[in-house]
Design a protein around this motif. Structure first.
Motif, PDB file in Angstrom:
ATOM      1  N   ALA A 197       0.846  -1.822  -0.276  1.00  0.00           N
ATOM      2  CA  ALA A 197      -0.451   0.485  -0.126  1.00  0.00           C
ATOM      3  C   ALA A 197       1.027   1.116  -0.013  1.00  0.00           C
ATOM      4  CB  ALA A 197      -0.852  -0.140   1.482  1.00  0.00           C
ATOM      5  N   ALA A 198       2.169   1.087   0.885  1.00  0.00           N
ATOM      6  CA  ALA A 198       3.201   2.892   0.842  1.00  0.00           C
ATOM      7  C   ALA A 198       4.736   1.504   0.696  1.00  0.00           C
ATOM      8  CB  ALA A 198       2.824   2.943   1.739  1.00  0.00           C
ATOM      9  N   PRO A 199       6.029   2.353   0.505  1.00  0.00           N
ATOM     10  CA  PRO A 199       6.867   1.653   0.147  1.00  0.00           C
ATOM     11  C   PRO A 199       6.962   0.726   1.323  1.00  0.00           C
ATOM     12  CG  PRO A 199       7.220   4.081  -0.334  1.00  0.00           C
ATOM     13  CD  PRO A 199       5.381   3.407  -0.005  1.00  0.00           C
ATOM     14  N   SER A 200       7.240  -0.452   1.453  1.00  0.00           N
ATOM     15  CA  SER A 200       7.957  -1.660   2.509  1.00  0.00           C
ATOM     16  C   SER A 200       6.296  -1.811   2.921  1.00  0.00           C
ATOM     17  CB  SER A 200       8.364  -1.115   3.152  1.00  0.00           C
ATOM     18  OG  SER A 200      10.001  -1.374   2.413  1.00  0.00           O
ATOM     19  N   ILE A 201       4.956  -1.391   2.332  1.00  0.00           N
ATOM     20  CA  ILE A 201       4.119  -1.582   3.987  1.00  0.00           C
ATOM     21  C   ILE A 201       3.452  -2.890   3.081  1.00  0.00           C
ATOM     22  CG2 ILE A 201       2.618  -0.887   5.129  1.00  0.00           C
ATOM     23  CD1 ILE A 201       4.949   0.403   6.072  1.00  0.00           C
ATOM     24  N   ASP A 202       3.431  -3.906   3.423  1.00  0.00           N
ATOM     25  CA  ASP A 202       2.457  -5.182   2.290  1.00  0.00           C
ATOM     26  C   ASP A 202       1.165  -5.361   2.890  1.00  0.00           C
ATOM     27  OD1 ASP A 202       2.781  -7.327   4.750  1.00  0.00           O
ATOM     28  OD2 ASP A 202       4.942  -6.488   4.355  1.00  0.00           O
ATOM     29  N   VAL A 203       0.046  -5.622   2.219  1.00  0.00           N
ATOM     30  CA  VAL A 203      -1.466  -5.634   2.299  1.00  0.00           C
ATOM     31  C   VAL A 203      -1.899  -7.165   1.824  1.00  0.00           C
ATOM     32  CG1 VAL A 203      -1.966  -3.560   1.960  1.00  0.00           C
ATOM     33  CG2 VAL A 203      -1.627  -4.827   0.344  1.00  0.00           C
ATOM     34  N   ARG A 204      -1.117  -7.850   0.208  1.00  0.00           N
ATOM     35  CA  ARG A 204      -0.905  -8.848  -0.034  1.00  0.00           C
ATOM     36  C   ARG A 204       0.012  -9.433  -0.012  1.00  0.00           C
ATOM     37  NH1 ARG A 204      -4.844 -11.003  -4.154  1.00  0.00           N
ATOM     38  NH2 ARG A 204      -3.105  -9.360  -5.499  1.00  0.00           N
ATOM     39  N   LEU A 205       0.438 -11.081   0.711  1.00  0.00           N
ATOM     40  CA  LEU A 205       1.618 -11.436   0.507  1.00  0.00           C
ATOM     41  C   LEU A 205       2.032 -13.056   0.358  1.00  0.00           C
ATOM     42  CD1 LEU A 205       5.345 -10.630   1.722  1.00  0.00           C
ATOM     43  CD2 LEU A 205       4.785 -12.598   2.354  1.00  0.00           C
ATOM     44  N   SER A 206       2.309 -13.511  -0.545  1.00  0.00           N
ATOM     45  CA  SER A 206       2.688 -15.161  -0.474  1.00  0.00           C
ATOM     46  C   SER A 206       4.190 -15.111  -0.652  1.00  0.00           C
ATOM     47  CB  SER A 206       1.821 -15.927  -1.823  1.00  0.00           C
ATOM     48  OG  SER A 206       1.996 -15.109  -2.609  1.00  0.00           O
ATOM     49  N   CYS A 207       4.203 -16.082   0.602  1.00  0.00           N
ATOM     50  CA  CYS A 207       5.607 -16.738   0.203  1.00  0.00           C
ATOM     51  C   CYS A 207       6.155 -18.283   0.839  1.00  0.00           C
ATOM     52  CB  CYS A 207       6.653 -16.006   1.246  1.00  0.00           C
ATOM     53  SG  CYS A 207       6.474 -16.610   2.767  1.00  0.00           S
ATOM     54  N   SER A 208       6.942 -18.926   0.976  1.00  0.00           N
ATOM     55  CA  SER A 208       7.237 -20.106   0.839  1.00  0.00           C
ATOM     56  C   SER A 208       8.480 -20.176   2.016  1.00  0.00           C
ATOM     57  CB  SER A 208       7.833 -21.339   0.138  1.00  0.00           C
ATOM     58  OG  SER A 208       9.083 -21.128  -0.814  1.00  0.00           O
ATOM     59  N   VAL A 209       8.775 -20.863   3.543  1.00  0.00           N
ATOM     60  CA  VAL A 209       9.659 -20.801   3.918  1.00  0.00           C
ATOM     61  C   VAL A 209      10.191 -21.631   4.177  1.00  0.00           C
ATOM     62  CG1 VAL A 209      10.437 -19.836   6.857  1.00  0.00           C
ATOM     63  CG2 VAL A 209       8.417 -18.997   4.869  1.00  0.00           C
ATOM     64  N   GLY A 210      12.442 -22.009   4.566  1.00  0.00           N
ATOM     65  CA  GLY A 210      12.973 -23.278   5.100  1.00  0.00           C
ATOM     66  C   GLY A 210      13.578 -23.548   5.989  1.00  0.00           C
ATOM     67  N   PHE A 211      13.381 -24.293   6.478  1.00  0.00           N
ATOM     68  CA  PHE A 211      14.145 -24.165   8.293  1.00  0.00           C
ATOM     69  C   PHE A 211      14.296 -24.806   8.087  1.00  0.00           C
ATOM     70  CE2 PHE A 211       9.230 -22.470   8.456  1.00  0.00           C
ATOM     71  CZ  PHE A 211       9.118 -22.317   9.113  1.00  0.00           C
ATOM     72  N   ALA A 212      15.186 -25.494   9.477  1.00  0.00           N
ATOM     73  CA  ALA A 212      16.923 -26.049   9.304  1.00  0.00           C
ATOM     74  C   ALA A 212      16.065 -26.791   9.611  1.00  0.00           C
ATOM     75  CB  ALA A 212      17.737 -25.176  10.988  1.00  0.00           C
ATOM     76  N   ASN A 213      15.095 -27.622   9.927  1.00  0.00           N
ATOM     77  CA  ASN A 213      14.852 -28.905  10.054  1.00  0.00           C
ATOM     78  C   ASN A 213      14.271 -29.640   8.713  1.00  0.00           C
ATOM     79  OD1 ASN A 213      12.430 -27.915  10.057  1.00  0.00           O
ATOM     80  ND2 ASN A 213      11.782 -29.197  11.516  1.00  0.00           N
ATOM     81  N   GLY A 214      14.301 -29.037   7.583  1.00  0.00           N
ATOM     82  CA  GLY A 214      14.027 -29.783   6.890  1.00  0.00           C
ATOM     83  C   GLY A 214      12.258 -29.425   6.254  1.00  0.00           C
ATOM     84  N   ALA A 215      11.536 -28.816   7.554  1.00  0.00           N
ATOM     85  CA  ALA A 215      10.750 -28.311   6.776  1.00  0.00           C
ATOM     86  C   ALA A 215       9.994 -27.261   6.038  1.00  0.00           C
ATOM     87  CB  ALA A 215       9.815 -27.859   8.588  1.00  0.00           C
ATOM     88  N   GLU A 216       8.840 -27.474   5.111  1.00  0.00           N
ATOM     89  CA  GLU A 216       8.820 -25.968   4.532  1.00  0.00           C
ATOM     90  C   GLU A 216       7.034 -25.897   4.265  1.00  0.00           C
ATOM     91  OE1 GLU A 216      10.288 -24.540   1.630  1.00  0.00           O
ATOM     92  OE2 GLU A 216      12.234 -24.907   2.228  1.00  0.00           O
ATOM     93  N   LEU A 217       7.518 -24.344   4.780  1.00  0.00           N
ATOM     94  CA  LEU A 217       6.392 -23.660   5.012  1.00  0.00           C
ATOM     95  C   LEU A 217       5.716 -22.162   3.462  1.00  0.00           C
ATOM     96  CD1 LEU A 217       3.615 -21.762   6.856  1.00  0.00           C
ATOM     97  CD2 LEU A 217       4.981 -20.654   7.267  1.00  0.00           C
ATOM     98  N   THR A 218       3.995 -22.985   2.935  1.00  0.00           N
ATOM     99  CA  THR A 218       3.674 -22.278   2.334  1.00  0.00           C
ATOM    100  C   THR A 218       2.993 -21.246   2.889  1.00  0.00           C
ATOM    101  OG1 THR A 218       4.204 -23.807   0.797  1.00  0.00           O
ATOM    102  CG2 THR A 218       2.242 -22.155   0.521  1.00  0.00           C
ATOM    103  N   ALA A 219       3.311 -19.777   2.306  1.00  0.00           N
ATOM    104  CA  ALA A 219       2.142 -18.811   3.646  1.00  0.00           C
ATOM    105  C   ALA A 219       1.278 -17.785   2.602  1.00  0.00           C
ATOM    106  CB  ALA A 219       2.778 -17.622   4.211  1.00  0.00           C
ATOM    107  N   MET A 220       0.545 -17.458   2.890  1.00  0.00           N
ATOM    108  CA  MET A 220      -0.395 -16.587   2.056  1.00  0.00           C
ATOM    109  C   MET A 220      -0.844 -15.643   3.354  1.00  0.00           C
ATOM    110  SD  MET A 220      -1.835 -14.645  -0.274  1.00  0.00           S
ATOM    111  CE  MET A 220      -1.852 -15.151  -1.775  1.00  0.00           C
ATOM    112  N   ILE A 221      -0.782 -13.985   3.183  1.00  0.00           N
ATOM    113  CA  ILE A 221      -1.337 -13.023   4.317  1.00  0.00           C
ATOM    114  C   ILE A 221      -2.015 -11.989   3.666  1.00  0.00           C
ATOM    115  CG2 ILE A 221      -0.616 -11.926   6.550  1.00  0.00           C
ATOM    116  CD1 ILE A 221       1.851 -13.934   6.537  1.00  0.00           C
ATOM    117  N   THR A 222      -3.272 -12.214   3.709  1.00  0.00           N
ATOM    118  CA  THR A 222      -4.092 -10.909   3.388  1.00  0.00           C
ATOM    119  C   THR A 222      -4.439  -9.626   4.211  1.00  0.00           C
ATOM    120  OG1 THR A 222      -5.214 -10.149   1.068  1.00  0.00           O
ATOM    121  CG2 THR A 222      -6.149 -12.130   2.487  1.00  0.00           C
TER     122      THR A 222
END
Length: 317
Positions: A197-222
């Motif tokens: 909505a403004a520089p560096s101020i997110d209003v919708r985001l999707s990403c994947s996150v890798g963890f040190a234990n080998g787990a994977e998270l897929t996230a959508m936040i809006t």
């Protein structure tokens, strides 16, 4: 009787007052806000940051300011010998978080964070042992509606240095933190889509996150949908767990989990109970400990490091 001060009396400050004010053995000795209208008629003494720091009777301070000025005030409270409860997000950066943890340790005070949803985890999953979900597949959906003006209009929420992010840092952060409590240390953040909505101020985001234990998270936040939903699912090799709008389900060590949702105010009270017990020497600071925020702070660092991505059409070469 434990005396408490609340610095910053916006939405978060009012929530802290409601949680602390309902507890036996606690006196709200001071409320601080730069806007006199915010504290008018609240039924608690009003003062300044300086008066809180100078009052030796005040043992615990809840710092509910925006992220920009928060770190300096937390540090000052720690150095004055006050135990602190920090609002989320816990710090603007991982470096700031480490400074606050070191400063609190040097001052001999406790440092806690208001991540009340940690107390929605069943006891068997509170120990912070990511080996249980090594290699797990996890998904997260957070939808918390906010109108466009919430992040774009003048005020601290539209200023990157003051806000330290948008919907991810301020609303998605609770369940992202839960993912880190279950999965451990994030080592890679891969952005799929981001809308600001403004520089560096997110209003919708999707990403994947890798963890040190080998787990994977897929996230959508809006913040763009009228739907209100917070839903984390973790599927491990043998155990599984989900938290949907505060209600817990799963199977861990062959035992089924089915726990109803508890109100956010009740969970905030759990944070205060743990902190006050630790202050009085009646128990450890564990689930509410600020140090357990390293994972989610690293994850937020990874999100902030990546600008908006251009869309790629299917079939483009």
């Amino acid at each position: 009787m434990t005396e408490l001060a609340i610095i910053g009396y916006g939405n978060a400050g009012r929530q802290h007052l409601a949680a602390a004010g309902a507890m036996a053995g606690v006196t709200v000795a001071r409320v601080v806000d730069t806007d006199p209208a915010a504290t008018r008629g609240i039924g608690a003494p009003v003062g300044s940051v300086e008066s809180v720091l100078a009052d030796e009777r005040i043992e615990v301070v809840a710092v509910c300011l925006p992220p920009g000025p928060r770190g300096a005030v937390v540090s000052a409270c720690q150095s004055a010998g006050k135990h602190v409860i920090v609002e989320k997000p816990p710090a603007r950066t991982g470096a700031e978080l480490e400074f606050l943890l070191a400063n609190g340790a040097a001052a001999g005070v406790l440092s806690a964070v208001m991540f009340q949803h940690r107390f929605a985890l069943p006891p068997v999953l509170r120990s912070g042992t990511p080996e249980r979900f090594a290699g797990a597949a996890a998904t997260l959906m957070v939808s918390r509606h906010r109108p466009p003006a919430h992040y774009a209009s003048p005020g601290w929420r539209s200023l990157p240095d003051e806000a330290a992010g948008g919907v991810v840092a301020h609303l998605g952060v609770h369940y992202l933190d839960l993912a880190c409590q279950l999965l451990g240390t994030p080592v890679e953040v891969r952005l799929a889509h981001r809308e600001d909505a403004a520089p560096s101020i997110d209003v919708r985001l999707s990403c994947s996150v890798g963890f040190a234990n080998g787990a994977e998270l897929t996230a959508m936040i809006t913040s763009r949908s009228a739907l209100r939903l917070e839903h984390l699912t973790v599927a491990g090799a043998g155990d599984w767990f989900e938290l949907r709008d505060g209600a817990a389900h799963g199977e861990v060590d062959g035992v089924r989990i089915a726990e109803p949702r508890r109100a956010a105010g009740e969970l905030r009270g759990q944070v205060y109970r743990e902190v006050l017990a630790a202050v009085r020497g009646e128990g450890p600071l564990d689930l509410a400990a600020l140090g357990r925020s390293r994972g989610v702070t690293a994850l937020l660092d990874g999100v902030r490091a990546q600008p908006s991505l251009p869309a790629a059409r299917i079939g483009d070469r």
